[in-house]
Scaffold this active site. Structure first.
Site, PDB file in Angstrom:
ATOM      1  CE  LYS A   1     -40.469 -54.434  53.038  1.00  0.00           C
ATOM      2  NZ  LYS A   1     -41.349 -54.468  54.213  1.00  0.00           N
TER       3      LYS A   1
ATOM      4  CB  CYS B   1     -50.502 -47.041  53.253  1.00  0.00           C
ATOM      5  SG  CYS B   1     -49.258 -48.283  53.025  1.00  0.00           S
TER       6      CYS B   1
ATOM      7  N   GLY C   1     -47.661 -63.714  63.217  1.00  0.00           N
ATOM      8  CA  GLY C   1     -47.260 -65.005  63.779  1.00  0.00           C
ATOM      9  C   GLY C   1     -48.434 -65.785  64.342  1.00  0.00           C
TER      10      GLY C   1
HETATM   11  C1  LIG Z   1     -41.391 -58.166  59.050  1.00  0.00           C
HETATM   12  C2  LIG Z   1     -42.699 -58.086  58.302  1.00  0.00           C
HETATM   13  C3  LIG Z   1     -42.812 -57.253  57.181  1.00  0.00           C
HETATM   14  C4  LIG Z   1     -44.011 -57.145  56.481  1.00  0.00           C
HETATM   15  N1  LIG Z   1     -44.085 -56.331  55.376  1.00  0.00           N
HETATM   16  C5  LIG Z   1     -45.247 -56.248  54.678  1.00  0.00           C
HETATM   17  C6  LIG Z   1     -45.325 -55.450  53.491  1.00  0.00           C
HETATM   18  O1  LIG Z   1     -44.352 -54.842  53.040  1.00  0.00           O
HETATM   19  N2  LIG Z   1     -46.546 -55.369  52.860  1.00  0.00           N
HETATM   20  C7  LIG Z   1     -47.647 -56.056  53.300  1.00  0.00           C
HETATM   21  O2  LIG Z   1     -48.704 -55.963  52.683  1.00  0.00           O
HETATM   22  N3  LIG Z   1     -47.584 -56.841  54.394  1.00  0.00           N
HETATM   23  C8  LIG Z   1     -46.410 -56.952  55.091  1.00  0.00           C
HETATM   24  N4  LIG Z   1     -46.356 -57.776  56.209  1.00  0.00           N
HETATM   25  C9  LIG Z   1     -47.550 -58.530  56.624  1.00  0.00           C
HETATM   26  C10 LIG Z   1     -47.491 -59.992  56.152  1.00  0.00           C
HETATM   27  O3  LIG Z   1     -47.441 -60.078  54.741  1.00  0.00           O
HETATM   28  C11 LIG Z   1     -48.689 -60.808  56.660  1.00  0.00           C
HETATM   29  O4  LIG Z   1     -49.881 -60.256  56.144  1.00  0.00           O
HETATM   30  C12 LIG Z   1     -48.802 -60.822  58.173  1.00  0.00           C
HETATM   31  O5  LIG Z   1     -47.521 -60.839  58.761  1.00  0.00           O
HETATM   32  C13 LIG Z   1     -49.614 -62.000  58.711  1.00  0.00           C
HETATM   33  O6  LIG Z   1     -49.023 -63.239  58.360  1.00  0.00           O
HETATM   34  P1  LIG Z   1     -48.015 -64.068  59.322  1.00  0.00           P
HETATM   35  O7  LIG Z   1     -48.624 -64.118  60.670  1.00  0.00           O
HETATM   36  O8  LIG Z   1     -47.862 -65.388  58.656  1.00  0.00           O
HETATM   37  O9  LIG Z   1     -46.722 -63.285  59.331  1.00  0.00           O
HETATM   38  C14 LIG Z   1     -45.143 -57.894  56.918  1.00  0.00           C
HETATM   39  C15 LIG Z   1     -45.025 -58.732  58.032  1.00  0.00           C
HETATM   40  C16 LIG Z   1     -43.828 -58.855  58.725  1.00  0.00           C
HETATM   41  C17 LIG Z   1     -43.740 -59.768  59.908  1.00  0.00           C
END
Ligand SMILES: Cc1cc2nc3c(=O)[nH]c(=O)nc-3n(C[C@H](O)[C@H](O)[C@H](O)COP(=O)(O)O)c2cc1C
Ligand SMILES: Cc1cc2nc3c(=O)[nH]c(=O)nc-3n(C[C@H](O)[C@H](O)[C@H](O)COP(=O)(O)OP(=O)(O)OC[C@H]3O[C@@H](n4cnc5c(N)ncnc54)[C@H](O)[C@@H]3O)c2cc1C
Ligand code: FES
Lengths: 274, 323
Positions: free
Chosen positions: B64, B149, B236
């Site tokens: 995270k 950011c 997702g």
């Molecule tokens: C609840 C949540 C929290 C996330 N927190 C971060 C984060 O703290 N830093 C970051 O770089 N990406 C964060 N992401 C992005 C994910 O790491 C990822 O890049 C993105 O969700 C796409 O992948 P997925 O479709 O498999 O979730 C977060 C995504 C979700 C769903």
């Protein structure tokens, strides 16, 4: 590794329980053995991606250390799909999750306050203890009260069950908190009371206020939308009085009501109280 | 590995069957036993999953997002479910880098998996501060920089959507650490390859893509946004085709190894990213739906290689056939 929280549960019973509720009994021994009152499960209601997230449900009972029982109302797409699940189906379920209710201390009298569909975890709690206890059940109208079999279980377990509906179609007319306030003010053994509440946020805020005004300790089981249920997504946070947020799925769902920042505006509509 | 990556065409099928396929990869100088990682923000600091899966079986864990100071996060509601996806506006809540180092990292370090620390800040100085603090701490395999950011010191412009700002940031971070540096690209840009080139030019060792796509949902009855933050990031399966396309574009534009992510839930999803050009993949939202998804994918990749008679997963990187 410690006992797993991920289970494949078989539906052994699934039926309408009356008043719009469904009762589902799942065979999941690994889960049932670990469960404590106030904990919840995340249930996948669909095998495909619609809806994609699991749904949280409070555990309403554990039977023979093998089965867990849940009660739910159909309020949206996920619960509508769940209602179509047939006996013998296998569902992915995670649990038990969250902290659960703290066990009441010796000599205390638990007061269990349930609003709308907030009764399931309190039912499990009531069934698990030998303390003399009182229950307060509230809903908008008669049809939103817990199903009769659940009320019957409450009656067997409690010294007395107080029922209130907003429209007076069952029990006394008014909010569940009105009955609770009248009860508290009619008694002179108030020091022994501990309140445990579960229901819509507005109801729990009112219970919390009542308790604070009378110096009675009070625990609330909070509801928030959840994605993971495991404490990793930080999606289910509620504002706390000390500043910042706590996760309902991890530090909760049960909190001391005095820890919650009730002033935080919440957009989540409590439709399931219907 | 480079040569395998560059080799074009379908790898020749092994004449005899492959009994123990090689899943190991090297991303940005980080050696991993398999290409399956967890995406930042969807796996906490690992500890919450230790009762569900054997963390030693993961190629890597991307933790995270961690910042120089603790961040409180956004007010609720923070999440909203969408068709085959979800919106989130968590607000990067985290306890800060010191708590991470003292309380979270020791647990992570006890597992045999590559720990990649996702970092962010709200100004160049904050990014540098967290990077310097992590530099030299044992048990960290690399840093992943979340550049999505806003820079509050420059009118809130998002580092990751402005090539100049992204280059300045990544160049400064390159000077601040010797750890492998992975830039996590934002998909909320017109041409993602510009940002990939900027990261390469700034001395980054690898790229992660994609972060979430900016989205919004409205409750039509009360006419209010579903998220308290109004907008949020979409993740997702809904975003998977966008992510695969971006990995493919970036793989052709730069030489840096890529960690592909965005909607990965199954071994087949992972293979799509690898064929598009990813050396490793990360599972994000998929962890919420199937907490075993990472291990299922690692197992599924191995069976695929066996079935197809391909000795190593590295033989598949970038091997999509485009006429
Ligand atoms: C609840 C949540 C929290 C996330 N927190 C971060 C984060 O703290 N830093 C970051 O770089 N990406 C964060 N992401 C992005 C994910 O790491 C990822 O890049 C993105 O969700 C796409 O992948 P997925 O479709 O498999 O979730 C977060 C995504 C979700 C769903
Ligand atoms: C810890 C916990 C325990 C719960 N226990 C029970 C239970 O024992 N029985 C029961 O019937 N319901 C319970 N709920 C609520 C239940 O999770 C929701 O009713 C369910 O997720 C709705 O799914 P849906 O797809 O049908 O509705 P959606 O289409 O997603 O939403 C329909 C309505 O339900 C509300 N809702 C959606 N998710 C939640 C949620 N997580 N919490 C509260 N309201 C929500 C929405 O605001 C909306 O008004 C619990 C919730 C939590 C967090
Ligand atoms: S639901 Fe993910 S942290 Fe609580």
């Amino acid at each position: 590794m410690p006992p797993t929280k991920l289970h494949q549960a078989t539906v052994v019973l699934h039926q309408e329980a009356g008043r719009g509720y469904f009762r589902i009994v799942l065979k999941a021994p690994g889960l049932a053995k670990q469960a404590r009152p106030g904990q919840f499960v995340m249930l996948r209601v669909s095998e495909n991606q619609d809806p994609i997230l699991a749904r949280p449900f409070g555990i309403a009972a554990v039977k023979s250390k093998q089965y867990i029982e849940l009660f739910y109302r159909v309020v949206g797409r996920g619960t509508a799909l769940l209602a179509t699940v047939e006996r013998d189906a296998v569902l992915q379920v995670q649990g038990p999750l969250g902290n659960g209710f703290p066990a009441p201390e010796k000599g205390t009298t638990p007061l269990l306050v349930a609003g709308g569909s907030g009764f399931p975890p309190l039912l499990y709690f009531a069934l698990s203890m030998r303390h003399p206890l009182y229950m307060f059940l509230g809903a908008r109208d008669k049809e939103c009260l817990p199903p009769l079999r659940a009320i019957k279980s409450c009656r067997e377990q409690a010294e007395k069950v107080y029922i209130a509906t907003d429209d007076g179609s069952a029990g006394t007319r008014g909010f569940v908190t009105d009955g609770l306030a009248a009860f508290l003010d009619s008694r002179n053994d108030r020091e022994s009371f501990v309140i445990y509440a579960c229901g819509p946020r507005s109801m729990m805020a009112a219970v919390s206020k009542l308790a604070a005004e009378r110096g009675i300790s009070c625990f609330v089981s909070m509801e928030e939308r959840m994605a993971c249920g495991l404490g990793v997504c930080m999606g289910c946070s509620v504002a706390v009085r000390t500043g910042g947020y706590k996760r309902v799925c991890k530090e909760g769902p049960v909190f001391k009501s005095s820890d919650i920042d009730w002033s935080e505006q919440v957009v989540l509509p409590a439709l399931h109280r219907k | 590995m480079r040569s395998a990556e560059l080799k074009k065409g379908i790898p020749a099928k092994a004449s005899k069957c492959v009994t123990s396929p090689d899943l190991s990869v090297n991303v940005a100088g980080i050696k991993m036993k398999n290409p399956v990682m967890t995406a930042s923000g969807t796996f906490g600091y690992g500890e919450e999953f230790k009762d569900i899966i054997d963390l030693n079986r993961l190629g890597g864990i991307i933790v995270k997002g961690v910042s120089a100071r603790p961040i409180k996060g956004n007010p609720p509601p923070r999440i909203w479910e969408t068709p085959a996806g979800m919106l989130n506006a968590i607000g990067l809540e985290n306890p800060g880098v010191d708590v991470f180092i003292n309380e979270k990292l020791p647990i992570l370090r006890s597992y045999d998996t590559a720990v990649i620390v996702n970092i962010f800040g709200y100004s160049l100085e904050e990014y540098v501060a967290v990077t310097e603090r992590l530099d030299g701490i044992p048990g960290i395999a690399g840093l992943e920089v979340n550049i999505s950011c806003p820079n509050v010191k420059a009118g809130g412009i998002v580092f990751g959507t402005n090539v100049k700002a992204a280059s300045e940031l990544l160049t400064a971070l390159r000077k601040a650490t010797k750890l492998p540096l992975i830039a996590k690209l934002s998909p909320n840009v017109t041409d993602i390859t510009e940002f990939a080139r900027a990261a390469e030019g700034s001395g980054c060792d690898g790229l992660s893509l994609i972060n979430t796509l900016l989205g919004m949902a409205i409750d039509v009855r009360c006419r209010k946004p579903r998220l308290a933050n109004v907008t949020g990031g979409l993740s997702g399966p809904a975003i998977k085709p966008v992510a695969v396309r971006m990995v493919w574009q970036v793989a052709r534009a730069v030489k840096l190894p890529i960690i592909g992510m965005g909607g990965i839930m199954t071994p087949e999803d992972a293979l799509e990213f690898i064929l598009a050009g990813a050396t490793a993949i990360a599972v994000g939202t998929g962890n919420f739906i199937n907490p075993r998804a990472t291990l299922d994918i690692a197992d599924g990749l191995a069976s695929h290689l066996k079935r197809e008679g391909i000795p190593s997963v590295r033989d598949l990187i970038g091997q999509v056939i485009v006429a």
